[in-house]
Design a protein around this motif. Structure first.
Motif, PDB file in Angstrom:
ATOM      1  N   TYR B  24       0.854  -1.199   0.000  1.00  0.00           N
ATOM      2  CA  TYR B  24       0.000   0.000   0.000  1.00  0.00           C
ATOM      3  C   TYR B  24       0.885   1.243   0.000  1.00  0.00           C
ATOM      4  N   THR B  25       0.812   2.011  -1.070  1.00  0.00           N
ATOM      5  CA  THR B  25       1.605   3.237  -1.127  1.00  0.00           C
ATOM      6  C   THR B  25       0.677   4.429  -1.255  1.00  0.00           C
ATOM      7  N   LEU B  26       0.906   5.427  -0.420  1.00  0.00           N
ATOM      8  CA  LEU B  26       0.128   6.654  -0.537  1.00  0.00           C
ATOM      9  C   LEU B  26       1.064   7.773  -0.973  1.00  0.00           C
ATOM     10  N   ILE B  27       0.715   8.422  -2.066  1.00  0.00           N
ATOM     11  CA  ILE B  27       1.528   9.554  -2.518  1.00  0.00           C
ATOM     12  C   ILE B  27       0.702  10.835  -2.352  1.00  0.00           C
ATOM     13  N   GLU B  28       1.210  11.730  -1.519  1.00  0.00           N
ATOM     14  CA  GLU B  28       0.565  13.036  -1.411  1.00  0.00           C
ATOM     15  C   GLU B  28       1.125  13.880  -2.553  1.00  0.00           C
ATOM     16  N   LEU B  29       0.294  14.162  -3.541  1.00  0.00           N
ATOM     17  CA  LEU B  29       0.807  14.840  -4.735  1.00  0.00           C
ATOM     18  C   LEU B  29       1.051  16.326  -4.508  1.00  0.00           C
ATOM     19  N   THR B  30       0.284  16.901  -3.620  1.00  0.00           N
ATOM     20  CA  THR B  30       0.437  18.334  -3.339  1.00  0.00           C
ATOM     21  C   THR B  30      -0.141  18.625  -1.957  1.00  0.00           C
ATOM     22  N   TYR B  31       0.372  19.674  -1.318  1.00  0.00           N
ATOM     23  CA  TYR B  31      -0.266  20.131  -0.081  1.00  0.00           C
ATOM     24  C   TYR B  31      -1.194  21.317  -0.362  1.00  0.00           C
ATOM     25  N   ARG B  32      -1.214  21.754  -1.634  1.00  0.00           N
ATOM     26  CA  ARG B  32      -2.114  22.854  -1.969  1.00  0.00           C
ATOM     27  C   ARG B  32      -3.549  22.340  -1.890  1.00  0.00           C
ATOM     28  N   CYS B  33      -4.435  23.226  -1.466  1.00  0.00           N
ATOM     29  CA  CYS B  33      -5.835  22.808  -1.377  1.00  0.00           C
ATOM     30  C   CYS B  33      -6.723  24.031  -1.477  1.00  0.00           C
ATOM     31  N   ASN B  34      -7.898  23.860  -2.089  1.00  0.00           N
ATOM     32  CA  ASN B  34      -8.840  24.971  -2.177  1.00  0.00           C
ATOM     33  C   ASN B  34      -9.777  25.010  -0.970  1.00  0.00           C
ATOM     34  N   PHE B  35      -9.588  24.092  -0.019  1.00  0.00           N
ATOM     35  CA  PHE B  35     -10.378  24.092   1.211  1.00  0.00           C
ATOM     36  C   PHE B  35      -9.462  24.375   2.411  1.00  0.00           C
ATOM     37  N   LEU B  36     -10.065  24.665   3.522  1.00  0.00           N
ATOM     38  CA  LEU B  36      -9.303  24.815   4.774  1.00  0.00           C
ATOM     39  C   LEU B  36     -10.058  24.071   5.887  1.00  0.00           C
ATOM     40  N   CYS B  37     -10.041  22.744   5.793  1.00  0.00           N
ATOM     41  CA  CYS B  37     -10.819  21.942   6.747  1.00  0.00           C
ATOM     42  C   CYS B  37     -10.279  22.115   8.165  1.00  0.00           C
ATOM     43  N   LYS B  38     -11.212  22.115   9.104  1.00  0.00           N
ATOM     44  CA  LYS B  38     -10.835  22.418  10.485  1.00  0.00           C
ATOM     45  C   LYS B  38      -9.875  21.400  11.094  1.00  0.00           C
ATOM     46  N   HIS B  39      -9.994  20.123  10.665  1.00  0.00           N
ATOM     47  CA  HIS B  39      -9.198  19.076  11.317  1.00  0.00           C
ATOM     48  C   HIS B  39      -7.915  18.744  10.552  1.00  0.00           C
ATOM     49  N   CYS B  40      -7.659  19.415   9.426  1.00  0.00           N
ATOM     50  CA  CYS B  40      -6.581  18.997   8.519  1.00  0.00           C
ATOM     51  C   CYS B  40      -5.213  18.968   9.221  1.00  0.00           C
ATOM     52  N   TYR B  41      -4.449  17.896   8.940  1.00  0.00           N
ATOM     53  CA  TYR B  41      -3.146  17.738   9.607  1.00  0.00           C
ATOM     54  C   TYR B  41      -2.024  18.481   8.882  1.00  0.00           C
ATOM     55  N   ILE B  42      -2.355  19.098   7.743  1.00  0.00           N
ATOM     56  CA  ILE B  42      -1.315  19.798   6.984  1.00  0.00           C
ATOM     57  C   ILE B  42      -1.323  21.289   7.352  1.00  0.00           C
ATOM     58  N   PRO B  43      -0.252  21.794   7.955  1.00  0.00           N
ATOM     59  CA  PRO B  43      -0.230  23.219   8.310  1.00  0.00           C
ATOM     60  C   PRO B  43      -0.282  24.089   7.047  1.00  0.00           C
ATOM     61  N   GLU B  44      -0.920  25.239   7.148  1.00  0.00           N
ATOM     62  CA  GLU B  44      -1.063  26.127   5.981  1.00  0.00           C
ATOM     63  C   GLU B  44       0.288  26.502   5.377  1.00  0.00           C
ATOM     64  N   SER B  45       1.282  26.663   6.247  1.00  0.00           N
ATOM     65  CA  SER B  45       2.592  27.110   5.772  1.00  0.00           C
ATOM     66  C   SER B  45       3.299  26.043   4.929  1.00  0.00           C
ATOM     67  N   TYR B  46       2.789  24.803   4.919  1.00  0.00           N
ATOM     68  CA  TYR B  46       3.419  23.710   4.157  1.00  0.00           C
ATOM     69  C   TYR B  46       2.986  23.718   2.682  1.00  0.00           C
ATOM     70  N   ARG B  47       1.990  24.538   2.335  1.00  0.00           N
ATOM     71  CA  ARG B  47       1.345  24.399   1.030  1.00  0.00           C
ATOM     72  C   ARG B  47       2.089  25.126  -0.082  1.00  0.00           C
ATOM     73  N   LYS B  48       3.299  24.669  -0.397  1.00  0.00           N
ATOM     74  CA  LYS B  48       4.125  25.359  -1.391  1.00  0.00           C
ATOM     75  C   LYS B  48       4.258  24.528  -2.660  1.00  0.00           C
ATOM     76  N   LYS B  49       3.911  25.147  -3.785  1.00  0.00           N
ATOM     77  CA  LYS B  49       3.980  24.429  -5.051  1.00  0.00           C
ATOM     78  C   LYS B  49       5.430  24.224  -5.492  1.00  0.00           C
ATOM     79  N   ILE B  50       6.233  25.219  -5.186  1.00  0.00           N
ATOM     80  CA  ILE B  50       7.575  25.290  -5.748  1.00  0.00           C
ATOM     81  C   ILE B  50       8.445  24.051  -5.470  1.00  0.00           C
ATOM     82  N   LEU B  51       8.240  23.429  -4.307  1.00  0.00           N
ATOM     83  CA  LEU B  51       9.104  22.293  -3.939  1.00  0.00           C
ATOM     84  C   LEU B  51       8.541  20.940  -4.364  1.00  0.00           C
ATOM     85  N   GLU B  52       7.352  20.945  -4.965  1.00  0.00           N
ATOM     86  CA  GLU B  52       6.699  19.676  -5.283  1.00  0.00           C
ATOM     87  C   GLU B  52       7.502  18.818  -6.255  1.00  0.00           C
TER      88      GLU B  52
END
Ligand code: SF4
Ligand code: SF4
Lengths: 89, 338
Positions: B24-52
């Motif tokens: 079982y492999t999970l690939i997180e393709l991006t941390y960018r998101c058009n939502f801001l869910c209350k429980h999300c484990y990804i901090p907003e500051s992590y959402r950078k396209k440049i390093l993807e």
């Protein structure tokens, strides 16, 4: 009659046996070594006579044995919805 | 040919566990998101396209996982449909006969996207939904998307694509469960949920405040006939993170599991195969002697121990997580009083 593997299958060969996941229902199937051999030949696009010929050569069995193994296996995986008849032939 | 679905799953799980196949492999393709869910484990500051990771890098990663025997591949995010190469990646993985699952918030699934997913051969789409229109939009921090998501779910079903709804149940949507269940039933699809909320990857634990109270957890576990399947000490304490499960984040970091941010290496620096085949994490992880607290814990039988939660909470894989402990003690109560 020529058969082909259905497009909605995911599969992987692990130690001579193939594990198949049917995406329609996420069901998991396993086929044994000889079945895996036939499955791979179907994937390569071989027809019935060609596959039976390969079985005889690879497993050193009588043609009648190869024919019956082939027929039984095809019947089984056809019933499970893993292959379909190839309309091109 | 064997038929029994459950035992076959166990066979495959056990073989991959013993042979260290990243099944079982999970690939997180991006941390960018058009939502801001209350429980999300990804901090907003992590959402950078440049390093993807680039498309090429992800494609060679998929090839390596294929050669190691992996079969289940999950594309997650952030919102994975924000990546322009998403269809190319699914198509490539399907060419290698993976079972490909897409985790999405559903808001970008219009008719043409769904058609493209169908053509690529996607195997399953899992859509996050947290309640009715009012609740969902408030929880994800975006208005005007609810009807579109419901339409997308129905269209996926109509196009014969395996689709399911999933939620995190919090103290705010506890009463939405029945609604979500009946919505899924009326469309004819699966509904699943979880109620464990993990701290963010940077240690921020503010989202834990959303977790159900003891009474709510008790009624949920009781209603769903909470099962304790694992019986031996080893399987109670050690999960399969990093043994037949692996996760890669958008920047190439490899983790034993998406819930366990213990960095094994980075595929921009090393081949995935070399990172995976290095046993140093596994050797420490499977040493039962390291789990001192659990070995003498009277909740062990009821505990679904997660080293990810322990690690995020205490920076220690072998420690006790207050979240798992809370759930374990409620499970024990149910067992004792029933
Ligand atoms: S409650 Fe804590 S110490 Fe006890 S088994 Fe679970 S994780 Fe280990
Ligand atoms: S128990 Fe936690 S770390 Fe282990 S596989 Fe499950 S989620 Fe991942």
């Amino acid at each position: 009659m020529k058969y082909r593997i259905k497009p909605n299958l995911a599969y992987r060969k692990i130690f001579d046996e193939i594990y198949i996941v049917d995406s329609k229902n996420s069901y998991l199937h396993k086929i044994n070594e000889v079945g895996s051999f036939i499955f791979e030949k179907l994937k390569e696009g071989l027809n019935e006579d060609e596959i039976i010929d390969e079985l005889v050569k690879t497993y050193d069995v009588e043609i009648e044995v190869a024919k019956s193994d082939y027929k039984n296996f095809i019947e089984e995986i056809f019933l499970k919805g893993l292959i379909e008849k190839d309309a091109k032939k | 040919m064997q038929k029994n679905k459950k035992s076959l799953v166990d066979v495959l799980f056990n073989i991959s566990y013993c042979k260290k196949i990243p099944l079982y492999t999970l690939i997180e393709l991006t941390y960018r998101c058009n939502f801001l869910c209350k429980h999300c484990y990804i901090p907003e500051s992590y959402r950078k396209k440049i390093l993807e990771l680039t498309s090429e890098k992800i494609i060679s990663l998929i090839e390596e996982i294929y050669s190691l025997g992996g079969i289940y591949l999950i594309f997650s995010g952030g919102e994975p449909l924000l990546r322009k190469d998403i269809f190319e990646l699914i198509k490539f993985a399907k060419k290698l006969n993976f079972f490909v699952v897409l985790f999405t918030n559903g808001s970008l699934l219009d008719e043409s996207v769904i058609e493209k997913l169908k053509i690529c051969g996607i195997d399953k789409v899992e859509i996050s939904l947290y309640g009715n229109k009012k609740y969902h939009q408030e929880f994800v921090g975006k208005n005007g998307i609810y009807e579109k998501i419901i339409e997308a779910i129905k269209l996926l079903k109509k196009k014969d694509i395996n689709v399911c709804i999933k939620s995190v149940i919090t103290n705010q949507n506890f009463k939405q469960r029945e609604f979500l269940e009946s919505l899924a039933r009326s469309i004819g699809i699966e509904y699943k949920f979880d109620f464990v909320i993990a701290p963010k990857n940077n240690g921020d634990s503010s989202a834990i405040a959303l977790m159900l109270n003891d009474k709510e957890i008790y009624s949920l576990l009781k209603e769903y006939n909470y099962e304790k399947e694992k019986t031996n000490l080893l399987s109670k304490v050690i999960c399969s993170a990093g043994i037949n499960i692996v996760a890669i984040n958008p920047y190439g970091d490899v983790f034993p599991c998406i819930q366990l941010p213990y960095r094994l290496g980075n595929i921009k620096e090393k081949r995935f195969k070399d990172i995976w085949e290095n046993d140093s994490f596994r050797e420490k992880f499977i040493q039962i002697k390291n789990y001192k607290e659990c070995r003498k814990c009277d909740l062990l039988f009821w505990c679904n121990r997660c080293p990810g939660l322990s690690f995020v909470e205490n920076k220690n894989l072998y420690s006790c997580s207050s979240i798992t402990k809370k759930v374990a003690s409620i499970s024990k109560k149910i067992y004792v009083f029933s």
